[in-house]
Design a protein around this motif. Structure first.
Motif, PDB file in Angstrom:
ATOM      1  N   MET A 127     -10.378  -4.595  -8.127  1.00 54.95           N
ATOM      2  CA  MET A 127     -10.037  -3.615  -7.108  1.00 54.95           C
ATOM      3  C   MET A 127      -9.347  -2.390  -7.716  1.00 54.95           C
ATOM      4  N   GLY A 128      -8.508  -2.614  -8.721  1.00 50.90           N
ATOM      5  CA  GLY A 128      -7.849  -1.479  -9.364  1.00 50.90           C
ATOM      6  C   GLY A 128      -8.829  -0.541 -10.038  1.00 50.90           C
ATOM      7  N   ASP A 129      -9.959  -1.097 -10.532  1.00 54.86           N
ATOM      8  CA  ASP A 129     -10.956  -0.280 -11.235  1.00 54.86           C
ATOM      9  C   ASP A 129     -11.785   0.567 -10.277  1.00 54.86           C
ATOM     10  N   ILE A 130     -12.017   0.070  -9.082  1.00 54.31           N
ATOM     11  CA  ILE A 130     -12.946   0.754  -8.177  1.00 54.31           C
ATOM     12  C   ILE A 130     -12.258   1.499  -7.042  1.00 54.31           C
ATOM     13  N   ARG A 162      -1.510   0.092  -1.047  1.00 53.37           N
ATOM     14  CA  ARG A 162      -0.710  -0.967  -1.683  1.00 53.37           C
ATOM     15  C   ARG A 162      -1.103  -2.335  -1.138  1.00 53.37           C
ATOM     16  N   TYR A 163      -1.312  -2.398   0.176  1.00 48.02           N
ATOM     17  CA  TYR A 163      -1.670  -3.670   0.801  1.00 48.02           C
ATOM     18  C   TYR A 163      -3.054  -4.139   0.329  1.00 48.02           C
ATOM     19  N   ILE A 164      -3.991  -3.191   0.259  1.00 46.85           N
ATOM     20  CA  ILE A 164      -5.347  -3.527  -0.154  1.00 46.85           C
ATOM     21  C   ILE A 164      -5.369  -3.987  -1.612  1.00 46.85           C
ATOM     22  N   ARG A 165      -4.654  -3.267  -2.469  1.00 47.10           N
ATOM     23  CA  ARG A 165      -4.627  -3.646  -3.891  1.00 47.10           C
ATOM     24  C   ARG A 165      -4.072  -5.054  -4.080  1.00 47.10           C
ATOM     25  N   PRO A 202       9.503  -1.035   1.335  1.00 50.43           N
ATOM     26  CA  PRO A 202       9.047  -2.436   1.311  1.00 50.43           C
ATOM     27  C   PRO A 202       7.715  -2.600   2.036  1.00 50.43           C
ATOM     28  N   LEU A 203       6.973  -3.602   1.641  1.00 51.17           N
ATOM     29  CA  LEU A 203       5.749  -3.949   2.355  1.00 51.17           C
ATOM     30  C   LEU A 203       6.129  -4.709   3.621  1.00 51.17           C
ATOM     31  N   ASP A 204       5.427  -4.415   4.706  1.00 50.84           N
ATOM     32  CA  ASP A 204       5.827  -4.967   5.994  1.00 50.84           C
ATOM     33  C   ASP A 204       4.589  -5.219   6.848  1.00 50.84           C
ATOM     34  N   LEU A 205       4.488  -6.408   7.438  1.00 44.56           N
ATOM     35  CA  LEU A 205       3.319  -6.747   8.249  1.00 44.56           C
ATOM     36  C   LEU A 205       3.159  -5.827   9.454  1.00 44.56           C
ATOM     37  N   ASP A 206       4.260  -5.461  10.087  1.00 41.81           N
ATOM     38  CA  ASP A 206       4.167  -4.567  11.241  1.00 41.81           C
ATOM     39  C   ASP A 206       3.607  -3.209  10.830  1.00 41.81           C
ATOM     40  N   ASP A 207       4.032  -2.712   9.665  1.00 34.93           N
ATOM     41  CA  ASP A 207       3.491  -1.451   9.168  1.00 34.93           C
ATOM     42  C   ASP A 207       1.996  -1.577   8.890  1.00 34.93           C
ATOM     43  N   ILE A 221       3.772   3.463  -7.799  1.00 28.92           N
ATOM     44  CA  ILE A 221       4.104   2.729  -6.570  1.00 28.92           C
ATOM     45  C   ILE A 221       2.881   1.972  -6.062  1.00 28.92           C
ATOM     46  N   LEU A 222       1.742   2.644  -6.020  1.00 30.74           N
ATOM     47  CA  LEU A 222       0.536   2.012  -5.491  1.00 30.74           C
ATOM     48  C   LEU A 222       0.070   0.846  -6.365  1.00 30.74           C
ATOM     49  N   ALA A 223       0.320   0.962  -7.663  1.00 35.38           N
ATOM     50  CA  ALA A 223      -0.076  -0.112  -8.573  1.00 35.38           C
ATOM     51  C   ALA A 223       0.961  -1.220  -8.637  1.00 35.38           C
ATOM     52  N   GLY A 224       2.127  -1.012  -8.011  1.00 36.42           N
ATOM     53  CA  GLY A 224       3.165  -2.035  -8.010  1.00 36.42           C
ATOM     54  C   GLY A 224       4.065  -2.004  -9.233  1.00 36.42           C
ATOM     55  N   VAL A 225       3.890  -0.998 -10.105  1.00 32.76           N
ATOM     56  CA  VAL A 225       4.766  -0.876 -11.274  1.00 32.76           C
ATOM     57  C   VAL A 225       6.195  -0.601 -10.810  1.00 32.76           C
TER      58      VAL A 225
END
Length: 214
Positions: A120-123, A156-159, A70-75, A18-22
Motif C-alpha cells: 500500500m505504501g508503494d501504490i 493514515r487509516y488506510i495505510r 491520535p487515530l480515532d474511530l469516530d473521526d 505523519i502519514l507513514a507513521g514515522v
C-alpha cells in the motif's frame, strides 16, 4: 532558497512522516526537536505545523510543541460519511464524461495495483491519482479541494489497515480486482451502477481501516 519554499518543504516532509507513521499518532514533539530532524530553524517548522493543523494532522500546544493527532474511530467514520455523500454523486456524473481511452488507461493501472511486490505504501500516490481521474471530469475545483482534504485525512487509516494485509498475496490480487471492477462499472455509463460500485468500494475500505484500529 526562499523562506516560503523552506516552509513548503517542511510541511511536505512532516506530512509524509505523519502519514507513514514515522511521527506516531498521539506523540508530542517540540518545535526544536522537529527542526533538528529536518535541520532547519524552528520558525518554518512552526508555519508548517500551522498548515498541518488546518489539515487535522497535528494539534498545536501552548508554547513550542505539537501533538500528532491520535487515530480515532469516530473521526474515521466521520471522514467516510462525508466521502459517501460526495464521491458517489460526482461519480454518477463523471461516468458519462470519461473517454474510453482514459478508462483503458485506468484499467491497466488498476490491474497493476495487484502486483505482489507493491504494498500500500508503494501504490498510495498512484491510488490517489486513480480515484481522482475517475471523478475529475465532473468535479469542480472545490470538489477536488474538499476530496483531497478527506483523502489526506483518511490516508493514515488506510495505510495502517491495508498495510496489515500486505503480507497476504491474495490481498494484492483482490486489491487489483477491486479497482478493475470499479473501472468496469464506469464503463457501463449507468449512474446507478457506478454510484453503487463507489459506495461498495468505500464501505470495504472503511471496514478494513476500522478493523485495524480495533
Amino acid at each position: 532558497m526562499t523562506s516560503r519554499s523552506v516552509v513548503e518543504q517542511a510541511t511536505d516532509e512532516l506530512r509524509r512522516a505523519i502519514l507513514a507513521g514515522v511521527l506516531a499518532p498521539g506523540a508530542e514533539y517540540s518545535l526544536r526537536e522537529l527542526a533538528g530532524m529536518l535541520d532547519i530553524s524552528f520558525i518554518p517548522i512552526r508555519e508548517a505545523l500551522r498548515s498541518l493543523e488546518s489539515e487535522g494532522l497535528v494539534i498545536m500546544r501552548p508554547g513550542r510543541s505539537a501533538v500528532v493527532t491520535p487515530l480515532d474511530l469516530d473521526d474515521l467514520h466521520g471522514i467516510y460519511r462525508l466521502r459517501r455523500a460526495l464521491e458517489p454523486e460526482i461519480a454518477r456524473r463523471s461516468c458519462g464524461l470519461l473517454a474510453d481511452e482514459e478508462l483503458d488507461r485506468l484499467a491497466a493501472q488498476a490491474a497493476d495495483f495487484g502486483a505482489r511486490d507493491h504494498g500500500m505504501g508503494d501504490i498510495y500516490d498512484d491510488h490517489h491519482a486513480f480515484h481522482l481521474a475517475l471523478l475529475a471530469p465532473a468535479a469542480t475545483a472545490w470538489d477536488i479541494r474538499v476530496l483531497t482534504t478527506l483523502w489526506q485525512a483518511a490516508e493514515r487509516y488506510i495505510r495502517i489497515g491495508f498495510g496489515q494485509l500486505d503480507p497476504d498475496p491474495a490481498e494484492h490480487q483482490r486489491r487489483g480486482k477491486a479497482h478493475v471492477d470499479l473501472v468496469a462499472a464506469f464503463r457501463t455509463r449507468d449512474p446507478d451502477t457506478v454510484a453503487a460500485a463507489v459506495e461498495q468500494h468505500l464501505a470495504r475500505n472503511e471496514k478494513i481501516a476500522s478493523s485495524a484500529l480495533s
